[in-house]
Motif scaffolding. Structure first.
Motif, PDB file in Angstrom:
ATOM      1  N   GLY A  70       0.827  -1.197   0.000  1.00 32.37           N
ATOM      2  CA  GLY A  70       0.000   0.000   0.000  1.00 32.37           C
ATOM      3  C   GLY A  70       0.860   1.245   0.000  1.00 32.37           C
ATOM      4  N   VAL A  71       0.251   2.349  -0.411  1.00 29.69           N
ATOM      5  CA  VAL A  71       0.962   3.620  -0.454  1.00 29.69           C
ATOM      6  C   VAL A  71       0.107   4.680   0.243  1.00 29.69           C
ATOM      7  CG1 VAL A  71       1.944   5.413  -1.941  1.00 29.69           C
ATOM      8  CG2 VAL A  71       2.063   3.025  -2.640  1.00 29.69           C
ATOM      9  N   GLU A  72       0.701   5.399   1.170  1.00 25.46           N
ATOM     10  CA  GLU A  72       0.082   6.567   1.791  1.00 25.46           C
ATOM     11  C   GLU A  72       0.928   7.760   1.410  1.00 25.46           C
ATOM     12  OE1 GLU A  72      -0.336   6.054   5.982  1.00 25.46           O
ATOM     13  OE2 GLU A  72      -1.786   4.429   5.769  1.00 25.46           O
ATOM     14  N   TRP A  73       0.295   8.847   0.996  1.00 22.51           N
ATOM     15  CA  TRP A  73       1.039   9.987   0.486  1.00 22.51           C
ATOM     16  C   TRP A  73       0.373  11.293   0.880  1.00 22.51           C
ATOM     17  CZ3 TRP A  73      -2.065  12.922  -2.541  1.00 22.51           C
ATOM     18  CH2 TRP A  73      -3.186  12.293  -3.072  1.00 22.51           C
ATOM     19  N   CYS A  74       1.148  12.369   0.782  1.00 21.54           N
ATOM     20  CA  CYS A  74       0.631  13.705   1.068  1.00 21.54           C
ATOM     21  C   CYS A  74       1.458  14.723   0.286  1.00 21.54           C
ATOM     22  CB  CYS A  74       0.702  13.999   2.562  1.00 21.54           C
ATOM     23  SG  CYS A  74       0.039  15.607   3.002  1.00 21.54           S
ATOM     24  N   VAL A  75       0.773  15.625  -0.403  1.00 20.11           N
ATOM     25  CA  VAL A  75       1.427  16.718  -1.113  1.00 20.11           C
ATOM     26  C   VAL A  75       1.286  17.966  -0.239  1.00 20.11           C
ATOM     27  CG1 VAL A  75       1.431  18.121  -3.202  1.00 20.11           C
ATOM     28  CG2 VAL A  75       0.913  15.670  -3.354  1.00 20.11           C
ATOM     29  N   VAL A  76       2.409  18.540   0.164  1.00 20.40           N
ATOM     30  CA  VAL A  76       2.402  19.682   1.070  1.00 20.40           C
ATOM     31  C   VAL A  76       1.663  20.854   0.416  1.00 20.40           C
ATOM     32  CG1 VAL A  76       3.845  21.351   2.309  1.00 20.40           C
ATOM     33  CG2 VAL A  76       4.548  18.961   2.161  1.00 20.40           C
ATOM     34  N   GLY A  77       0.729  21.419   1.158  1.00 17.01           N
ATOM     35  CA  GLY A  77      -0.070  22.532   0.673  1.00 17.01           C
ATOM     36  C   GLY A  77      -1.357  22.108  -0.011  1.00 17.01           C
ATOM     37  N   LEU A  78      -1.500  20.818  -0.301  1.00 15.68           N
ATOM     38  CA  LEU A  78      -2.711  20.319  -0.949  1.00 15.68           C
ATOM     39  C   LEU A  78      -3.370  19.206  -0.138  1.00 15.68           C
ATOM     40  CD1 LEU A  78      -1.579  20.377  -4.664  1.00 15.68           C
ATOM     41  CD2 LEU A  78      -3.170  21.926  -3.525  1.00 15.68           C
ATOM     42  N   ASP A  79      -3.123  19.214   1.150  1.00 15.16           N
ATOM     43  CA  ASP A  79      -3.801  18.282   2.059  1.00 15.16           C
ATOM     44  C   ASP A  79      -5.090  18.962   2.506  1.00 15.16           C
ATOM     45  OD1 ASP A  79      -4.370  16.180   3.756  1.00 15.16           O
ATOM     46  OD2 ASP A  79      -3.050  16.887   5.349  1.00 15.16           O
ATOM     47  N   ARG A  80      -6.028  19.041   1.562  1.00 14.84           N
ATOM     48  CA  ARG A  80      -7.226  19.854   1.765  1.00 14.84           C
ATOM     49  C   ARG A  80      -8.146  19.342   2.871  1.00 14.84           C
ATOM     50  NH1 ARG A  80      -7.538  22.889  -3.379  1.00 14.84           N
ATOM     51  NH2 ARG A  80      -6.333  21.768  -4.927  1.00 14.84           N
ATOM     52  N   ASN A  81      -8.128  18.040   3.131  1.00  9.71           N
ATOM     53  CA  ASN A  81      -8.980  17.510   4.201  1.00  9.71           C
ATOM     54  C   ASN A  81      -8.212  17.351   5.516  1.00  9.71           C
ATOM     55  OD1 ASN A  81      -7.388  15.428   3.264  1.00  9.71           O
ATOM     56  ND2 ASN A  81      -8.979  13.883   3.404  1.00  9.71           N
ATOM     57  N   TRP A  82      -7.012  17.873   5.567  1.00  6.80           N
ATOM     58  CA  TRP A  82      -6.163  17.897   6.755  1.00  6.80           C
ATOM     59  C   TRP A  82      -5.905  16.513   7.344  1.00  6.80           C
ATOM     60  CZ3 TRP A  82      -8.246  22.564  10.027  1.00  6.80           C
ATOM     61  CH2 TRP A  82      -8.116  23.736   9.286  1.00  6.80           C
ATOM     62  N   ALA A  83      -5.803  15.518   6.508  1.00  6.86           N
ATOM     63  CA  ALA A  83      -5.553  14.159   6.986  1.00  6.86           C
ATOM     64  C   ALA A  83      -4.157  14.009   7.572  1.00  6.86           C
ATOM     65  CB  ALA A  83      -5.742  13.162   5.838  1.00  6.86           C
ATOM     66  N   TYR A  84      -3.189  14.766   7.074  1.00  2.00           N
ATOM     67  CA  TYR A  84      -1.805  14.641   7.534  1.00  2.00           C
ATOM     68  C   TYR A  84      -1.262  15.953   8.094  1.00  2.00           C
ATOM     69  CZ  TYR A  84      -2.042  10.338   4.879  1.00  2.00           C
ATOM     70  OH  TYR A  84      -2.393   9.119   4.402  1.00  2.00           O
ATOM     71  N   ASN A  85      -2.139  16.880   8.421  1.00  2.00           N
ATOM     72  CA  ASN A  85      -1.759  18.203   8.882  1.00  2.00           C
ATOM     73  C   ASN A  85      -0.920  18.148  10.151  1.00  2.00           C
ATOM     74  OD1 ASN A  85      -2.233  20.471   7.443  1.00  2.00           O
ATOM     75  ND2 ASN A  85      -4.047  21.089   8.547  1.00  2.00           N
ATOM     76  N   PRO A  86      -0.096  19.109  10.443  1.00  2.00           N
ATOM     77  CA  PRO A  86       0.258  20.294   9.664  1.00  2.00           C
ATOM     78  C   PRO A  86       1.386  19.995   8.704  1.00  2.00           C
ATOM     79  CG  PRO A  86       1.258  20.443  11.835  1.00  2.00           C
ATOM     80  CD  PRO A  86       0.460  19.158  11.796  1.00  2.00           C
ATOM     81  N   ALA A  87       1.295  20.521   7.512  1.00  2.00           N
ATOM     82  CA  ALA A  87       2.317  20.405   6.468  1.00  2.00           C
ATOM     83  C   ALA A  87       2.756  18.962   6.229  1.00  2.00           C
ATOM     84  CB  ALA A  87       3.533  21.289   6.789  1.00  2.00           C
ATOM     85  N   CYS A  88       1.786  18.070   6.209  1.00  2.00           N
ATOM     86  CA  CYS A  88       2.026  16.636   5.936  1.00  2.00           C
ATOM     87  C   CYS A  88       2.940  15.969   6.958  1.00  2.00           C
ATOM     88  CB  CYS A  88       2.580  16.435   4.525  1.00  2.00           C
ATOM     89  SG  CYS A  88       1.424  16.930   3.235  1.00  2.00           S
ATOM     90  N   LYS A  89       2.976  16.479   8.162  1.00  2.00           N
ATOM     91  CA  LYS A  89       3.855  15.933   9.203  1.00  2.00           C
ATOM     92  C   LYS A  89       3.539  14.470   9.523  1.00  2.00           C
ATOM     93  CE  LYS A  89       5.509  16.815  13.867  1.00  2.00           C
ATOM     94  NZ  LYS A  89       5.400  17.662  15.053  1.00  2.00           N
ATOM     95  N   SER A  90       2.257  14.110   9.490  1.00  2.00           N
ATOM     96  CA  SER A  90       1.868  12.737   9.835  1.00  2.00           C
ATOM     97  C   SER A  90       2.203  11.735   8.740  1.00  2.00           C
ATOM     98  CB  SER A  90       0.368  12.668  10.130  1.00  2.00           C
ATOM     99  OG  SER A  90       0.064  13.447  11.255  1.00  2.00           O
ATOM    100  N   ALA A  91       2.590  12.190   7.577  1.00  2.00           N
ATOM    101  CA  ALA A  91       2.983  11.279   6.504  1.00  2.00           C
ATOM    102  C   ALA A  91       4.464  10.962   6.551  1.00  2.00           C
ATOM    103  CB  ALA A  91       2.622  11.895   5.140  1.00  2.00           C
ATOM    104  N   ARG A  92       5.165  11.554   7.476  1.00  2.00           N
ATOM    105  CA  ARG A  92       6.610  11.326   7.623  1.00  2.00           C
ATOM    106  C   ARG A  92       6.882  10.450   8.843  1.00  2.00           C
ATOM    107  NH1 ARG A  92       7.930  17.620   6.990  1.00  2.00           N
ATOM    108  NH2 ARG A  92       6.440  17.577   8.666  1.00  2.00           N
ATOM    109  N   PRO A  93       8.078   9.873   8.929  1.00  2.00           N
ATOM    110  CA  PRO A  93       8.385   9.040  10.115  1.00  2.00           C
ATOM    111  C   PRO A  93       8.508   9.850  11.387  1.00  2.00           C
ATOM    112  CG  PRO A  93      10.313   9.220   8.696  1.00  2.00           C
ATOM    113  CD  PRO A  93       9.187   9.908   7.997  1.00  2.00           C
TER     114      PRO A  93
END
Length: 156
Positions: free
Chosen positions: A133-156
């Protein structure tokens, strides 16, 4: 008359209690599971740590990004290319956890802007735990705030 109502109520309660006690006395006792029932098909996770390289996830990210933007946000944005794709971590936690490869890079969008993309590839993380599986986040386009702030939750 009042005494007869109380007497009949007490008699009814005593009969119900006696019936309940009799049912409990006749019930079977709990038994331990037999050897066939013990941990049947529950062997635990058998992760091998074979996770695809970062570049293998890029077509999936581009496809899912285009689908998300068009269907949910009514946006024509698409990812047109990638650069500086690199691994940021592999299994950053204990070895008992599900193996993940964390990656980052730049994504060129159809609006001409370059944005950072963070993603992870997960062993047995696909639909119904089949495939990676792949989970991803494009910084500035996380419109539903799933990985907010600034895609921090998509990183280790």
């Amino acid at each position: 008359m009042r005494n007869s109502v109380l007497s009949s109520t007490k008699a009814g309660l005593c009969a119900a209690f006696g019936l309940l006690a009799g049912l409990l006395a006749c019930a079977q006792t709990a038994q331990a599971a037999n050897p066939l029932e013990l941990n049947f098909w529950l062997s635990g996770p058998n992760y091998e740590g074979r996770v695809a390289p970062c570049e293998a996830a890029l077509p999936t990210i581009a496809s899912q990004f285009q689908e998300k933007e068009s269907q949910f946000w009514n946006s024509p944005l698409v990812i047109t290319g990638y650069s500086r794709i690199h691994e940021t971590a592999f299994r950053p936690w204990q070895s008992d956890n599900i193996p993940r490869r964390y990656c980052s890079g730049d994504a060129m969008l159809s609006d001409g802007k370059v944005r950072t993309v963070h993603f992870s590839i997960i062993e047995d993380g696909g639909f119904a735990s089949i495939g990676q599986g792949v989970e991803w986040c494009v910084v500035g386009l996380d419109r539903n705030w799933a990985y907010n702030p600034a895609c921090k939750s998509a990183r280790p």
